[in-house]
Design an enzyme around this catalytic site. Structure first.
Site, PDB file in Angstrom:
ATOM      1  N   ASP A 183       6.171 -15.657   4.665  1.00 12.23           N
ATOM      2  CA  ASP A 183       6.359 -14.208   4.765  1.00 12.23           C
ATOM      3  C   ASP A 183       5.419 -13.638   5.825  1.00 12.23           C
ATOM      4  OD1 ASP A 183       7.435 -11.728   4.231  1.00 12.23           O
ATOM      5  OD2 ASP A 183       6.180 -11.344   2.469  1.00 12.23           O
ATOM      6  N   GLY A 221       0.687  -5.068  -9.778  1.00 10.28           N
ATOM      7  CA  GLY A 221      -0.161  -4.184  -8.990  1.00 10.28           C
ATOM      8  C   GLY A 221      -1.187  -4.956  -8.185  1.00 10.28           C
ATOM      9  N   VAL A 222      -1.790  -4.245  -7.237  1.00  7.82           N
ATOM     10  CA  VAL A 222      -2.883  -4.791  -6.421  1.00  7.82           C
ATOM     11  C   VAL A 222      -4.019  -3.777  -6.498  1.00  7.82           C
ATOM     12  CG1 VAL A 222      -3.620  -5.600  -4.161  1.00  7.82           C
ATOM     13  CG2 VAL A 222      -1.251  -5.944  -4.886  1.00  7.82           C
TER      14      VAL A 222
END
Length: 843
Positions: A365, A239-240
């Protein structure tokens, strides 16, 4: 939220979404060719191989055991667990091969299912306890991902969960069919599979699981210096969160990594990627575009990284808000101002990437979601978990669609490729087109230079960076397209659809969206399957092969769709069969649909009573048969009763929301003249509109385009104000039209893209129609000479279906040209008569 299940249907050997190749992968099964014992049956499905003992006697539901595994140790675990189950006569199933297990454990896999490798079905609690203890002696302590939906037994890899043993279906709050279990009253209810251990409230936890349950509840972060107050994002890897550093009383961004979960293409897990991000942030410390590391530590089996919280918006959101294509103010002045801003942002990105490379770091990315724009228009790079050392020249592990570099590029070249895609995307935001080759890139670049005054050296960098030396595919996939697509273009689209038909298959006739495989009998339905394609081809004036009609007839006899409704249910198939002259078969399907048990069925146009009601009303008019009108009246009462009694989350709009109910009730009013149906239609429409703040541009944009979003709402609102031109509804219609008139980069399809948008504009501004017609060429492909194909939703593969692909485009072009009503139940204007082509007017 994006449903990443569609990725399972992006086969390397197909340009269309398609089912995984079970036959081709059968020899890759962990236990290919093995039978557990005499009398056992082995059945291989899409993901699971099911092993059933003779004389099986198990309950419908109960406590089941999951054995968790990673791709590296799965084979060894199965070699131990399978013989044990065979000896004890326990039914079990396992994920069939290493590729499927890796995909389910990937970053975008289902969090509640990740890690599940073997499922065992003990017939009772006594067998459950014995099996857990005996398997503990065999495999206990084997490293494996934590299954979030389950209760862990000791240290794993054994987990338990209460759920269905046999496949039973129930209706979710939104009307979708989902796996179900029976409650104490015998009613089917959803077998809820959240990423948390929460057995049904009526289920008693066996005593021998009490210790494991207590250990789970005690498993909290102790002496943790951060207080989380908001979750920003979850993935299978963790999670963030926004959090407060209790030591300094400052805000941080806290990232969580789950061990052995969130695998990427190279097999690295979320913890490995977090280690890379920590390394990269440390190497880049002090750069103005890189956030500062605050802390890096373990906490209850997970790894955490805290960094400086950067106030800003993702570049993709800022781009969407500021781009002239997404505004009614698409003037030369606004485009010039946008160009100055975009080049300023790109200069910072270019300098920032160069500074990273100078420090020996490859971002890995780069895309607009990983760049934040601050209030002062400076930028910051985020999410550096795929970073690598420049000198390592590693290939790219994962990347966003369009920004993922070709396989021959490694190291710093990966970032330079993504930088050139970003340069193009800032002006024509269609990165999903880039992987389809140089010719398509030139199409986008032509559009960019047509609309924006770009520096010559800027254009040259894109041409070189995305040229044939980089995008090495030799095919020219550019479909023939003109500013005013004519009958020849439509003929080519229709021929291309028919050419890829597969009447020898049973799951689908025409290749379409992944929903063909995810929705029950989706390959037959009006939205995603044969019914919609056959109807659209015939409606556009093309002859469909009788063998294709017969295919639909044959496969519809036992169709088990996700409801009685129109777009994804039985009614849409019946509508098509009646339209094509198969009245007996249509009648049989309508009778089956009307006899659907009412429990759990929603009211939506997609799969519920409103869709069936509109079809019944259509047949009442077409055939002049009173029973269909009676059916429609009964269904109108069901719709009203359902909305008065249901709770839970609701979707808005024509296809899934109350605007679809409103359309049904409006058509019933027009047929019967009973004002109470008009009153009910207005109330249903207002119920949808009241959930949206149309005065806020962001709220309107979140609706999305197409029939699912703003275009569908605009069409229903327009139809209702013909009878009730009330001020609030007239204002809402105008605001919805403002939304659909923009030609920002969206898919081409009917449900979520330009085709649906064009339907809402049929009686409006021809200039905006021209913009959308021109933009369709961005996604027009030619997988072979003389074809025109279109990308489906999500942009990974082509689609021919009505909701997402070529048929939606064909239908829109036909309606624009001949003044016809484009879809069932949705007249969009009074036909203008021959010689009034909107395409010609737009050109």
């Amino acid at each position: 939220m994006l449903d990443f299940r569609f990725l399972d249907f992006c086969r390397e050997d197909s340009l269309f979404y398609d089912a995984p190749d079970h036959d081709g992968a059968a020899d890759q099964d962990f236990h290919a060719g093995r039978i557990p014992g005499p009398g056992w049956t082995v059945t291989r499905g899409r993901e699971w191989t099911v092993c059933t003992p003779p004389d099986l006697d198990i309950p419908e539901q109960g406590w089941k055991i999951h054995v968790s595994a990673s791709p590296d140790n799965a084979a060894d675990l199965l070699d131990t667990v399978a013989p044990y189950c065979a000896e004890r006569g326990l039914m079990y199933k396992y994920i069939s091969n290493q590729e499927i297990l890796g995909r389910r454990g990937s970053k975008y896999g289902d969090r509640s299912a990740s890690g599940k490798f073997i499922t065992i079905y003990p017939p009772n609690d006594t067998a459950l306890e014995r099996t857990l203890n005996e398997l503990e002696d065999l495999v206990g302590g084997t490293p494996a991902p934590y299954i979030l939906s389950d209760l862990r037994w000791n240290e794993g890899p054994l987990f338990v969960r209460y759920g269905g043993f046999v496949l039973m279906m129930a209706r979710a709050a939104n009307g979708a069919l989902v796996p179900g279990i029976r409650n104490p009253d015998g009613d089917m209810v959803p077998d809820v599979r959240r990423p948390a251990f929460r057995p049904p409230e009526w289920v008693t936890l066996p005593d021998f699981l009490a210790t494991a349950h207590a250990q789970r509840k005690q498993a909290t972060l102790k002496d943790f210096p951060f207080r989380v107050y908001k979750a920003l994002h979850f993935s299978n890897g963790g999670g963030v969160y926004r959090a407060l550093d209790k030591r300094t009383d400052t805000e941080v961004l806290l990232k969580e990594a789950r061990p052995l979960a969130g695998l990427d293409a190279s097999g690295d897990d979320a913890v490995t990627r977090m280690e890379r991000e920590h390394w990269a942030l440390a190497k880049l410390a002090g750069l103005p575009t890189v956030p500062t590391v605050v802390d890096y530590r373990d906490g209850h089996e997970h790894r955490f990284l805290a960094r400086e919280f950067v106030e800003g918006e993702p570049l993709i959101d800022v781009l969407r808000a500021r781009h002239p294509f997404n505004s009614t103010d698409n003037t030369p002045e606004s485009r010039a101002a946008y160009t100055r801003w975009a080049l300023h942002i790109l200069d910072q990105v270019t300098d920032g990437v160069a500074a990273m490379h100078d420090r020996g770091v490859v971002f890995g990315d780069l895309h607009p979601g990983n760049i934040l724009v601050k209030d002062d228009d400076t930028i910051a790079f985020i999410d550096m978990e795929t970073s690598t050392a420049v000198e390592d020249n590693r290939p790219q592990a994962m990347g966003a669609l369009g920004f993922h570099a070709p396989h021959h590029l490694t190291g710093a070249a990966i970032d330079l490729f993504a930088l050139n895609v970003l340069r193009l995307t800032m002006f024509v935001p269609m990165p999903q087109i880039v992987p389809w080759g140089v010719a398509k890139v030139r199409t986008l670049l032509e559009a960019a230079t047509e609309h924006f005054d770009l520096p010559a050296d800027f254009v040259a960098r894109i041409e070189e960076g995305l040229g044939p030396q980089v995008l090495t595919a030799e095919r020219n996939l550019s479909g023939s397209w003109t500013a005013a697509p004519d009958a020849a273009v439509r003929d080519t689209i229709a021929r291309s659809i028919l050419d890829v038909a597969t009447p020898e298959r049973h799951d689908r006739l025409y290749p379409g969206d992944a929903m063909q495989f995810l929705a029950p009998d989706g390959g037959l339905t009006f939205a995603y399957g044969a019914a919609g394609v056959l109807w659209a081809l015939d409606r556009a004036g093309y002859e469909v092969p009788e063998s294709h009609v017969q295919w639909l007839v044959d496969h519809s006899r036992d169709a088990d769709t996700d409801g009685p409704g129109f777009f994804t249910g039985l009614a849409g198939i019946a509508y098509t069969l009646d339209h094509l002259g198969r009245t007996d078969e249509a009648t049989a399907l309508m009778n089956r649909a009307f006899a659907t048990p009412t429990a759990g069925v929603g009211a939506s146009l997609a799969n519920g009573w409103a869709g069936l009601g509109l079809t019944a009303l259509h047949l009442a008019r077409r055939r002049g048969e009173q029973p269909y009108l009676d059916m429609a009246r009964t269904l109108a009462n069901r719709v009203s009763d359902l909305e008065d009694s249901t709770t839970g989350p609701k979707r808005v709009g024509l296809v899934h929301g109350r605007a679809g109910h409103a359309l049904f009730l409006l058509r019933l009013f027009e047929h019967t003249g009973q004002v109470r149906h008009l009153d009910a239609a207005v109330a249903e429409l207002r119920a949808d509109l009241n959930t949206i703040d149309l005065d806020e541009p962001d709220s309107r944009q979140r609706l999305g385009p197409g029939l699912v979003g703003s275009a569908g709402l605009a069409l229903v609102t327009r139809a209702i104000i013909q009878h009730r031109p009330e001020a609030d509804l007239t204002k809402a219609h105008r605001q919805l039209l403002d939304t659909v008139q923009t030609h920002f980069a969206v898919p081409c399809g009917l449900f979520n893209g330009r085709s649906g948008t064009l339907f809402a504009l049929l009686d409006h501004d021809t200039h905006r129609i021209s913009d959308h017609l021109d933009a369709l060429r961005w996604e027009a492909m030619a997988i072979e000479p003389g074809r025109i194909d279109f990308l489906g939703d999500n942009g990974y593969r082509l689609s021919t279906d009505l909701a997402t692909g070529s048929c939606g485009v064909l239908l829109a072009l036909s309606a624009l040209d001949d003044g016809s009503d484009p879809l069932p139940f949705l007249p969009t204007r009074v036909p203008s008569g021959p010689g009034t082509s909107k395409i010609a007017a737009a050109a």
